[in-house]
Scaffold this motif. Sequence first.
Motif, PDB file in Angstrom:
ATOM      1  N   VAL A   1      48.945 -19.010  37.675  1.00 46.87           N
ATOM      2  CA  VAL A   1      47.790 -19.691  38.735  1.00 46.87           C
ATOM      3  C   VAL A   1      48.463 -20.599  39.450  1.00 46.87           C
ATOM      4  O   VAL A   1      49.148 -21.792  39.302  1.00 46.87           O
ATOM      5  CB  VAL A   1      47.006 -20.468  37.732  1.00 46.87           C
ATOM      6  N   ASN A   2      48.521 -20.129  40.766  1.00 41.31           N
ATOM      7  CA  ASN A   2      49.024 -21.001  41.770  1.00 41.31           C
ATOM      8  C   ASN A   2      48.396 -21.412  42.996  1.00 41.31           C
ATOM      9  O   ASN A   2      47.064 -20.587  43.125  1.00 41.31           O
ATOM     10  CB  ASN A   2      50.604 -20.779  42.236  1.00 41.31           C
ATOM     11  N   GLU A   3      48.557 -22.174  43.706  1.00 48.17           N
ATOM     12  CA  GLU A   3      47.696 -22.501  45.077  1.00 48.17           C
ATOM     13  C   GLU A   3      47.539 -21.533  46.030  1.00 48.17           C
ATOM     14  O   GLU A   3      46.160 -21.391  46.675  1.00 48.17           O
ATOM     15  CB  GLU A   3      48.186 -24.090  45.721  1.00 48.17           C
ATOM     16  N   VAL A   4      48.308 -20.707  46.113  1.00 45.44           N
ATOM     17  CA  VAL A   4      48.245 -19.608  47.215  1.00 45.44           C
ATOM     18  C   VAL A   4      47.083 -18.602  46.562  1.00 45.44           C
ATOM     19  O   VAL A   4      46.388 -17.984  47.397  1.00 45.44           O
ATOM     20  CB  VAL A   4      49.560 -18.846  47.320  1.00 45.44           C
ATOM     21  N   ALA A   5      47.264 -18.440  45.471  1.00 46.16           N
ATOM     22  CA  ALA A   5      46.404 -17.249  44.677  1.00 46.16           C
ATOM     23  C   ALA A   5      45.086 -17.868  44.690  1.00 46.16           C
ATOM     24  O   ALA A   5      43.935 -17.154  44.894  1.00 46.16           O
ATOM     25  CB  ALA A   5      46.827 -16.891  43.451  1.00 46.16           C
ATOM     26  N   VAL A   6      44.878 -19.146  44.357  1.00 47.82           N
ATOM     27  CA  VAL A   6      43.552 -19.859  44.406  1.00 47.82           C
ATOM     28  C   VAL A   6      43.049 -19.744  45.699  1.00 47.82           C
ATOM     29  O   VAL A   6      41.700 -19.592  45.985  1.00 47.82           O
ATOM     30  CB  VAL A   6      43.761 -21.446  43.804  1.00 47.82           C
ATOM     31  N   ALA A   7      43.703 -20.061  46.620  1.00 49.61           N
ATOM     32  CA  ALA A   7      43.193 -20.216  47.955  1.00 49.61           C
ATOM     33  C   ALA A   7      42.945 -18.789  48.516  1.00 49.61           C
ATOM     34  O   ALA A   7      41.918 -18.518  49.101  1.00 49.61           O
ATOM     35  CB  ALA A   7      44.223 -20.932  49.121  1.00 49.61           C
ATOM     36  N   MET A   8      43.320 -17.783  48.305  1.00 50.70           N
ATOM     37  CA  MET A   8      43.174 -16.151  48.378  1.00 50.70           C
ATOM     38  C   MET A   8      42.017 -16.152  47.807  1.00 50.70           C
ATOM     39  O   MET A   8      40.962 -15.469  48.235  1.00 50.70           O
ATOM     40  CB  MET A   8      44.292 -15.479  48.231  1.00 50.70           C
ATOM     41  N   PHE A   9      41.993 -16.211  46.430  1.00 53.73           N
ATOM     42  CA  PHE A   9      40.527 -15.974  45.603  1.00 53.73           C
ATOM     43  C   PHE A   9      39.450 -16.650  46.209  1.00 53.73           C
ATOM     44  O   PHE A   9      38.299 -15.881  46.463  1.00 53.73           O
ATOM     45  CB  PHE A   9      40.928 -16.400  44.123  1.00 53.73           C
ATOM     46  N   LEU A  10      39.434 -17.688  46.657  1.00 49.17           N
ATOM     47  CA  LEU A  10      38.559 -18.621  47.043  1.00 49.17           C
ATOM     48  C   LEU A  10      38.086 -18.099  48.374  1.00 49.17           C
ATOM     49  O   LEU A  10      36.795 -17.780  48.646  1.00 49.17           O
ATOM     50  CB  LEU A  10      38.898 -20.157  47.332  1.00 49.17           C
ATOM     51  N   GLY A  11      38.937 -17.685  49.476  1.00 50.07           N
ATOM     52  CA  GLY A  11      38.628 -17.030  50.514  1.00 50.07           C
ATOM     53  C   GLY A  11      37.727 -15.577  50.405  1.00 50.07           C
ATOM     54  O   GLY A  11      36.850 -15.189  51.339  1.00 50.07           O
ATOM     55  N   MET A  12      38.622 -14.915  49.673  1.00 51.55           N
ATOM     56  CA  MET A  12      37.897 -13.395  49.274  1.00 51.55           C
ATOM     57  C   MET A  12      36.927 -13.263  48.390  1.00 51.55           C
ATOM     58  O   MET A  12      35.817 -12.360  48.957  1.00 51.55           O
ATOM     59  CB  MET A  12      39.248 -12.513  48.875  1.00 51.55           C
ATOM     60  N   PHE A  13      36.774 -14.049  47.551  1.00 48.75           N
ATOM     61  CA  PHE A  13      35.849 -13.641  46.314  1.00 48.75           C
ATOM     62  C   PHE A  13      34.813 -14.765  46.037  1.00 48.75           C
ATOM     63  O   PHE A  13      33.884 -14.663  45.284  1.00 48.75           O
ATOM     64  CB  PHE A  13      36.376 -13.365  44.880  1.00 48.75           C
ATOM     65  N   GLY A  14      35.142 -16.173  46.481  1.00 47.66           N
ATOM     66  CA  GLY A  14      34.148 -17.294  46.206  1.00 47.66           C
ATOM     67  C   GLY A  14      34.728 -18.069  45.318  1.00 47.66           C
ATOM     68  O   GLY A  14      35.361 -17.736  44.283  1.00 47.66           O
ATOM     69  N   ILE A  15      33.739 -19.075  44.964  1.00 44.15           N
ATOM     70  CA  ILE A  15      34.028 -20.104  43.866  1.00 44.15           C
ATOM     71  C   ILE A  15      34.012 -19.703  42.359  1.00 44.15           C
ATOM     72  O   ILE A  15      34.738 -19.970  41.590  1.00 44.15           O
ATOM     73  CB  ILE A  15      33.169 -21.301  44.153  1.00 44.15           C
ATOM     74  N   LYS A  16      32.966 -18.839  42.218  1.00 45.92           N
ATOM     75  CA  LYS A  16      32.870 -18.200  40.758  1.00 45.92           C
ATOM     76  C   LYS A  16      34.205 -17.521  40.321  1.00 45.92           C
ATOM     77  O   LYS A  16      34.624 -17.593  39.353  1.00 45.92           O
ATOM     78  CB  LYS A  16      31.620 -17.211  40.588  1.00 45.92           C
TER      79      LYS A  16
END
Length: 183
Positions: free
Chosen positions: A120-135
Amino acid sequence: MFDWLQHFADWLIYTVFNVGQETHLGTALNFFVYDTLKILILLFFVVFIMGIVNAYFPCRTTKRLFEQKEALRFGVLFSSVFGAITPFCSCSSVPLFIGFVQGGIPLGVTFSFLITSPLVNEVAVAMFLGMFGIKATLIYAVSGIILGTIGGWLLGKFNLEPLLSDWVKKFLKIKCNMVNSKR
């Protein structure tokens, strides 16, 4: 947080060295300067904090703290959360892991950090947030923390301390003896 560092890398590569911004070389050099300096700054603070921890939390106190079952469970969870919020890849997580082991922190707790940090790192979190949303991002982050916590807890149950390298065992013995003689 590191915008100033990106501006510095842009200035250094594109203005001082006069490498074209649109070229592959310019982009690669800019990325190298920015990431190298960012990692060095972050490592400086982490090493500083670990130095404080090593100086003010002696082996005996740390081991006594983690011998309690509630503290051990909390330590594994805390370590997993700490691994998730530290902006490091596995290359820089390994030195922290070694520092935790040398600090006398139980292996289950240190493995919890080592599992979660690159997962779990900031890059993956940012990518997930941009691509899939908060859930989906929350599911990803919480799942990674849970995986690290369970993994650290399980590895802690295996009693792996006897398998540590001889130099680590020797270091731990010397460090704990030095701390005990000062008290």
